[in-house]
Design a protein around this motif. Structure first.
Motif, short mmCIF file in Angstrom:
data_model
loop_
_atom_site.label_atom_id
_atom_site.label_comp_id
_atom_site.label_asym_id
_atom_site.label_seq_id
_atom_site.Cartn_x
_atom_site.Cartn_y
_atom_site.Cartn_z
N ASP A 260 -4.15 -0.35 5.74
CA ASP A 260 -3.86 0.87 4.98
C ASP A 260 -4.59 0.88 3.64
O ASP A 260 -4.39 0.01 2.80
CB ASP A 260 -2.34 0.94 4.75
CG ASP A 260 -1.88 2.24 4.11
OD1 ASP A 260 -2.74 3.04 3.68
OD2 ASP A 260 -0.66 2.46 4.04
N THR B 254 2.39 2.18 13.01
CA THR B 254 2.27 1.37 11.79
C THR B 254 2.97 0.04 11.99
O THR B 254 3.86 -0.10 12.84
CB THR B 254 2.88 2.10 10.58
OG1 THR B 254 4.28 2.34 10.83
CG2 THR B 254 2.18 3.43 10.34
N ASP C 238 0.02 7.58 1.00
CA ASP C 238 -0.62 6.49 1.74
C ASP C 238 -0.72 6.80 3.23
O ASP C 238 -0.05 7.69 3.76
CB ASP C 238 0.19 5.21 1.54
CG ASP C 238 1.65 5.40 1.95
OD1 ASP C 238 2.00 5.05 3.10
OD2 ASP C 238 2.44 5.89 1.12
N CYS C 239 -1.53 6.00 3.91
CA CYS C 239 -1.73 6.18 5.34
C CYS C 239 -0.43 6.00 6.12
O CYS C 239 -0.13 6.74 7.05
CB CYS C 239 -2.76 5.18 5.86
SG CYS C 239 -4.43 5.39 5.19
N THR C 240 0.36 4.99 5.73
CA THR C 240 1.57 4.66 6.49
C THR C 240 2.55 5.82 6.51
O THR C 240 3.06 6.23 7.57
CB THR C 240 2.23 3.41 5.90
OG1 THR C 240 1.29 2.32 5.92
CG2 THR C 240 3.46 3.02 6.68
N ILE D 123 -2.27 -0.02 10.21
CA ILE D 123 -2.36 1.22 10.98
C ILE D 123 -3.00 0.87 12.31
O ILE D 123 -4.12 0.35 12.35
CB ILE D 123 -3.21 2.28 10.25
CG1 ILE D 123 -2.71 2.47 8.80
CG2 ILE D 123 -3.22 3.58 11.03
CD1 ILE D 123 -1.31 3.01 8.68
N SER E 95 0.81 -1.22 0.00
CA SER E 95 0.00 0.00 0.00
C SER E 95 0.84 1.27 0.00
O SER E 95 0.33 2.34 -0.31
CB SER E 95 -0.95 0.00 1.20
OG SER E 95 -0.23 -0.14 2.42
N CYS E 96 2.12 1.16 0.33
CA CYS E 96 2.98 2.35 0.34
C CYS E 96 3.40 2.79 -1.05
O CYS E 96 4.08 3.81 -1.20
CB CYS E 96 4.21 2.10 1.20
SG CYS E 96 3.82 1.87 2.95
N PRO F 89 -1.80 -4.47 1.94
CA PRO F 89 -1.87 -3.31 2.85
C PRO F 89 -1.02 -3.48 4.10
O PRO F 89 -0.98 -4.55 4.70
CB PRO F 89 -3.36 -3.25 3.21
CG PRO F 89 -3.83 -4.67 3.10
CD PRO F 89 -3.01 -5.30 2.01
#
Length: 286
Positions: free
Chosen positions: A42, A62, A266-268, A33, A12-13, A30
């Motif tokens: 993520d 993470t 991304d979220c991470t 998180i 996902s990154c 993913p």
């Protein structure tokens, strides 16, 4: 499915949008998180915007992808008739994702897997995965791809401008005094990936627009002048207006690029840098 029966797997990154991943048949693993009372995947059941909205009161951690999710993805790849997998992973300098995927995928029965450390993340990682799909569409063989990925990795450069030092300080990457001084002086660090795959500061600029101007200038200086094809990419973390400003500075270079990709952080990465991260990258193609 391509005639070579080769699947592309990333995490996902890589900041590849769900629509583009579906279009290119890219399988996305993913990362996790983690908040005190709940764990998310993520980009699956949590978005970067949701994380930014909870900041700074709630700051998650993470973690590596779930092993069961990876096995399920490999099962799905095999069930779709693929026989081989090219996996492009987040830099081992930042995460254990690469080593985890390598150990599990290379011991998975029924698929021949080659797992690569991108030495990067976000735009750099995503451009690698997307270019592999481009070459597959052109008929590249397994052997050609194994040689191609390391060369593309060496020819890929990405950089990001931070809007705040607060979250790097919270994560222990800089001291509190440095954070306070940088905030007071409106210092906007420009970060990139060092040769060992870790994040490194390549410049410090006063002011948001100056930082984007500098990034655009650095990218322009990397554009080949001999007609060699190249890919450009940009991404933002909850600041679409800044993205448009950066694109305006790179308009000519984007217009001449062989490929141009646009994504959202991304979220991470967003957890560790905070909101309003803005980035751009270039990949020189052979």
């Amino acid at each position: 499915m391509n005639p070579q029966k080769i699947a592309v797997l990333t995490d996902s990154c890589a900041d590849i949008s769900p629509a583009l991943a579906r279009e290119r048949d890219i399988f996305v693993l993913p990362l996790k998180i983690i908040y005190p009372h709940r764990e998310y995947s993520d980009g699956v059941d949590i978005t970067p915007q949701e994380i930014y909205q909870r900041m700074p009161q709630a700051l998650p951690t993470t973690s590596l992808p779930d092993g069961g999710t990876l096995l399920s993805l490999l099962d799905e790849i095999k069930s779709q008739g693929f026989e081989k997998v090219i996996a492009i992973c987040l830099s081992a300098g930042l995460s254990g994702t690469y080593n985890m995927v390598r150990l599990m995928a290379e011991n998975y029965e029924g698929l021949q897997c080659a797992v690569f450390d991108s030495n990067s993340g976000s735009l750099g990682e995503g451009c690698l995965a997307l270019e592999v799909t481009n070459r597959l569409a052109q008929g590249a063989s397994w052997e050609e791809l194994l040689l191609l990925v390391p060369r593309l990795r060496e020819n890929t450069q990405v950089m990001f401008s931070l809007d705040t030092l607060e979250y790097l300080q919270k994560g222990g990457r800089i001291g509190k005094i440095s954070c306070i001084a940088g905030t007071m002086l409106q210092i906007k660090p420009i970060i990139s990936f060092a040769p060992d795959g870790q994040l490194a500061s390549i410049s410090k600029v006063r002011g948001r627009y100056r930082s984007m101007d500098e990034m655009a200038g650095r990218i322009r200086a990397m554009v080949p002048t001999d007609g060699t094809p190249y890919t450009l990419a940009t991404a933002h973390g909850g600041c679409p207006g800044d993205l448009e400003y950066l694109k305006s500075k790179l308009r000519d270079e984007i217009g001449c690029a062989t490929h141009y990709y646009e994504g959202e952080i991304d979220c991470t990465l967003g957890v560790h840098t905070g909101p309003h991260l803005i980035g751009c990258g270039i990949q020189i193609l052979e």
